[in-house]
Design a protein around this motif. Structure first.
Motif, short mmCIF file in Angstrom:
data_model
loop_
_atom_site.label_atom_id
_atom_site.label_comp_id
_atom_site.label_asym_id
_atom_site.label_seq_id
_atom_site.Cartn_x
_atom_site.Cartn_y
_atom_site.Cartn_z
N PHE A 30 0.73 -1.31 0.08
CA PHE A 30 -0.09 0.15 -0.04
C PHE A 30 0.80 1.18 -0.12
O PHE A 30 0.45 2.13 -0.91
CB PHE A 30 -0.88 0.00 1.22
N ASN A 31 1.86 1.23 0.82
CA ASN A 31 2.76 2.38 0.79
C ASN A 31 3.85 2.72 -0.03
O ASN A 31 3.90 3.51 -0.53
CB ASN A 31 3.33 2.41 2.43
N LEU A 32 4.08 1.45 -0.80
CA LEU A 32 4.92 1.38 -1.95
C LEU A 32 4.15 2.23 -3.28
O LEU A 32 4.48 2.89 -3.86
CB LEU A 32 5.27 0.23 -2.36
N ALA A 33 2.78 1.75 -3.17
CA ALA A 33 1.92 2.42 -4.42
C ALA A 33 1.81 3.88 -4.22
O ALA A 33 1.92 4.98 -4.78
CB ALA A 33 0.38 1.85 -4.09
N GLY A 34 1.59 4.26 -2.90
CA GLY A 34 1.73 5.79 -2.29
C GLY A 34 3.00 6.73 -2.65
O GLY A 34 2.71 7.78 -3.19
N ALA A 35 3.99 6.14 -2.53
CA ALA A 35 5.52 6.59 -3.05
C ALA A 35 5.38 6.84 -4.30
O ALA A 35 5.67 7.71 -4.88
CB ALA A 35 6.40 5.82 -2.22
N TYR A 36 4.99 5.83 -5.16
CA TYR A 36 4.88 5.98 -6.73
C TYR A 36 3.98 7.03 -7.12
O TYR A 36 4.32 7.83 -7.81
CB TYR A 36 4.66 4.49 -7.14
N HIS A 37 2.89 7.06 -6.37
CA HIS A 37 1.85 7.93 -6.71
C HIS A 37 2.25 9.56 -6.52
O HIS A 37 2.04 10.44 -7.37
CB HIS A 37 0.53 8.02 -6.17
N LEU A 38 2.99 9.67 -5.37
CA LEU A 38 3.67 10.92 -4.74
C LEU A 38 4.81 11.15 -6.11
O LEU A 38 4.97 12.47 -6.20
CB LEU A 38 3.99 10.92 -3.52
N LYS A 39 5.48 10.37 -6.36
CA LYS A 39 6.39 10.90 -7.64
C LYS A 39 5.66 10.96 -8.83
O LYS A 39 6.71 11.42 -9.75
CB LYS A 39 7.47 9.37 -7.43
N GLY A 40 4.72 10.39 -9.01
CA GLY A 40 4.08 10.99 -10.19
C GLY A 40 4.05 9.66 -11.34
O GLY A 40 3.67 9.95 -12.38
N ASP A 41 4.27 8.37 -10.61
CA ASP A 41 4.48 7.33 -11.58
C ASP A 41 3.16 6.61 -11.41
O ASP A 41 2.95 5.57 -10.37
CB ASP A 41 5.48 6.38 -11.07
N ILE A 42 2.06 6.97 -12.04
CA ILE A 42 0.84 6.49 -11.90
C ILE A 42 0.52 4.94 -12.04
O ILE A 42 -0.08 4.10 -11.52
CB ILE A 42 -0.36 7.11 -12.86
N LYS A 43 1.36 4.42 -13.23
CA LYS A 43 1.28 3.05 -13.58
C LYS A 43 1.55 2.30 -12.33
O LYS A 43 0.98 1.25 -12.11
CB LYS A 43 2.16 2.74 -14.91
N ASN A 44 2.74 2.46 -11.91
CA ASN A 44 3.26 1.67 -10.90
C ASN A 44 2.48 1.55 -9.46
O ASN A 44 2.40 0.83 -8.70
CB ASN A 44 4.80 1.92 -10.49
N ALA A 45 1.69 3.00 -9.15
CA ALA A 45 0.96 3.17 -8.20
C ALA A 45 -0.14 2.20 -8.31
O ALA A 45 -0.47 1.71 -7.39
CB ALA A 45 0.44 4.70 -8.29
N ILE A 46 -0.84 2.06 -9.46
CA ILE A 46 -2.04 1.47 -9.75
C ILE A 46 -1.52 0.00 -9.39
O ILE A 46 -2.16 -0.81 -8.77
CB ILE A 46 -2.61 1.53 -10.95
N LYS A 47 -0.40 -0.43 -9.89
CA LYS A 47 -0.05 -1.80 -10.04
C LYS A 47 0.19 -2.21 -8.47
O LYS A 47 -0.33 -3.46 -8.18
CB LYS A 47 1.41 -2.02 -10.50
N TYR A 48 0.88 -1.34 -7.70
CA TYR A 48 0.72 -1.87 -6.41
C TYR A 48 -0.23 -1.74 -5.28
O TYR A 48 -0.30 -2.52 -4.34
CB TYR A 48 2.23 -1.13 -5.66
N TRP A 49 -1.14 -0.67 -5.77
CA TRP A 49 -2.41 -0.80 -4.86
C TRP A 49 -3.35 -1.87 -5.29
O TRP A 49 -3.94 -2.47 -4.40
CB TRP A 49 -3.24 0.54 -5.16
#
Length: 207
Positions: free
Chosen positions: A144-163
């Motif tokens: 969950f937090n890995l996805a959040g870090a990606y989202h804050l970085k602007g990497d939407i693809k990986n944010a979705i992957k890890y959520w």
């Protein structure tokens, strides 16, 4: 009276019963018999954390470390309490001590990720969460937090992957569904998927 294990049993039983008053009063009452036992103070720190008394738990963990400074579990508990009180630099130093004593302790890499996330060092946070997961793939909160870090970085693809990965490991937690709904709504403009995820969150927790 010199058999300290008895006092541990009493305090831990109150802790398991979620009886805050008797649990914490028992630690105070029995301290006189356990002043040289690091485990007693470590257990006291754990109890105080359980009841969200973070600053007080720091004091007990430090007392435990004074008595025995090579127990990774005490340094780990102290690092977590320091994070909760926003003493991030000191917490990071404690995590370093944990990883010297136990290099494969996944929760400390997760906590290190939490520190980097608060410092807005997103790449460092991502690396720390991934290290935690490489050691313990079942550490579900890290996805969950890995996805959040990606989202804050602007990497939407990986944010979705890890959520989505977070949902695989913890399908009854509404938080990743809500975050996915927000991402599809705000970032991707896919309103049908956003609606699907928010409905899923609502089914889990009909707020």
């Amino acid at each position: 009276p010199d058999k300290t294990e008895n006092y541990f049993l009493i305090t831990e039983n109150y802790l398991n019963l979620n009886d805050e008053k008797n649990c914490l009063e028992s630690f105070i009452q029995y301290e006189q018999y356990c002043k040289n036992d690091w485990k007693f103070y470590n257990s006291w720190g754990v109890a105080l954390q359980t009841f969200n008394k973070w600053a007080e738990s720091i004091e007990k963990y430090k007392k435990s470390i004074e008595l025995k400074d090579d127990e990774f579990i005490t340094h780990s508990g102290l690092s977590y309490a320091l994070i909760k009180t926003n003493a991030l630099e000191e917490a990071q130093e404690e995590i370093k001590k944990v990883l010297v004593l136990k290099p494969d302790f996944a929760p400390s890499y997760y906590n290190l990720g939490q520190i980097y996330l608060r410092k807005e060092k997103y790449d460092c946070a991502i690396d720390s969460y991934k290290k935690a997961l490489s050691i313990d793939p079942n550490l579900k909160k890290a996805y969950f937090n890995l996805a959040g870090a990606y989202h804050l970085k602007g990497d939407i693809k990986n944010a979705i992957k890890y959520w989505e990965k977070s949902i695989e490991y913890d399908s009854q937690n509404p938080a990743p569904y809500i975050n996915l709904a927000g991402t599809y709504l705000e970032d991707i403009k896919d309103y049908s998927k956003a609606l699907r995820y928010i409905r899923s969150a609502w089914e889990i927790n009909k707020f």
